[in-house]
Design a protein around this motif. Structure first.
Motif, mmCIF file in Angstrom:
data_model
loop_
_atom_site.group_PDB
_atom_site.id
_atom_site.type_symbol
_atom_site.label_atom_id
_atom_site.label_comp_id
_atom_site.label_asym_id
_atom_site.label_seq_id
_atom_site.Cartn_x
_atom_site.Cartn_y
_atom_site.Cartn_z
ATOM 1 N N GLN A 4 38.681 19.223 125.747
ATOM 2 C CA GLN A 4 39.506 18.538 126.539
ATOM 3 C C GLN A 4 39.146 18.994 127.787
ATOM 4 O O GLN A 4 39.820 17.664 128.043
ATOM 5 N N ASN A 5 38.819 19.643 127.736
ATOM 6 C CA ASN A 5 38.356 20.105 129.270
ATOM 7 C C ASN A 5 39.534 20.149 130.394
ATOM 8 O O ASN A 5 40.606 18.903 131.351
ATOM 9 N N ARG A 6 41.213 21.415 129.700
ATOM 10 C CA ARG A 6 42.712 21.160 130.267
ATOM 11 C C ARG A 6 42.741 22.257 131.101
ATOM 12 O O ARG A 6 42.061 23.074 131.549
ATOM 13 N N ALA A 7 43.022 20.740 132.560
ATOM 14 C CA ALA A 7 43.041 22.366 133.358
ATOM 15 C C ALA A 7 43.567 23.943 133.141
ATOM 16 O O ALA A 7 45.084 23.438 132.787
ATOM 17 N N GLY A 8 43.259 24.217 133.298
ATOM 18 C CA GLY A 8 44.367 26.148 133.535
ATOM 19 C C GLY A 8 43.648 26.492 132.175
ATOM 20 O O GLY A 8 44.015 27.537 132.098
ATOM 21 N N THR A 9 42.831 25.934 131.296
ATOM 22 C CA THR A 9 42.613 27.016 129.847
ATOM 23 C C THR A 9 41.749 27.071 129.894
ATOM 24 O O THR A 9 40.357 26.132 129.498
ATOM 25 N N PHE A 10 41.045 28.538 130.240
ATOM 26 C CA PHE A 10 39.648 28.901 129.434
ATOM 27 C C PHE A 10 40.293 30.366 129.418
ATOM 28 O O PHE A 10 41.348 30.509 129.391
#
Length: 211
Positions: free
Chosen positions: A21-27
């Protein structure tokens, strides 16, 4: 019918995990990618008349990439303001050109969840936190060597690094990049995920000198 639906749903979740989903801040961690400028210039930059290739650059910052344990996000949707020309221009000293900074922000920086200024500050901190082996800058002529020699040079100059926290890549028979895995909390070296550790196995990779 319901059982079949559940099975299909499970298959979709396996094939397309939440990270897609390429959620910013999720890595999970960062990869610090350092490119050997003479290689990029030999393969691409000189043909483009890139100003970077008129400068005596060695290891330049390719990017600071948010990474999952497997895979990575890219081109995340962002709600913050994009960097100004001044901000991207200020990265040219370690990235070779302001255009490189802008591209890295679009593809990777937004996925960090940070504002542009904070992301570039963090990228510079990560770059400055790794000693680039001076011995490689002093080569008078092109040499052919095992890629592991480049890795060993980084390990010798960075006591906190371990072999599973760095990988050396090659392209077109040349030393291309050093990629170092760093924690997202304090940028300390950590073990790379299995899809990042792709060590170049060449024993005669070309390394052009800095000019």
């Amino acid at each position: 019918m319901l059982r079949r639906f559940v099975q299909l749903a499970a298959l979709v979740l396996v094939s397309f995990p939440a990270q897609a989903q390429n959620r910013a801040g999720t890595f999970d961690y960062y990869v610090l990618a350092l490119s050997w400028s003479p290689t990029w210039c030999a393969l691409e930059g000189t043909a483009r008349n890139a100003p970077q290739c008129d400068r005596p650059l060695g290891w330049v910052l390719h990017g600071l990439w948010p990474q999952y344990d497997r895979g990575y996000p890219e081109y995340c949707a962002g709600t913050g303001r994009d960097p100004s020309r001044a901000q991207t221009g200020a990265m040219a000293d370690i990235m070779g050109a302001s255009g490189a900074a802008w591209y890295q922000w679009k593809k990777h920086g937004r996925c960090s969840g940070l504002e542009a200024g904070a992301y570039f500050d963090l990228a510079r901190r990560a770059y400055d936190g790794v000693a680039r082996p001076e011995v490689l800058r002093r080569l008078p002529d092109p040499v052919r060597l095992p890629a592991r020699v480049v890795e060993q040079a980084f390990l010798a100059d960075n006591p906190a690094l371990s072999p599973d926290a760095i990988t050396i890549t090659c392209k077109a028979g040349r030393i291309q990049e050093a990629r170092i895995c760093l924690s997202r909390d304090d940028l300390t070296p950590i073990r790379c995920g299995p899809d990042v550790v792709r060590d170049c196995a060449m024993t005669d990779a070309l390394l052009d000198p800095v000019r």
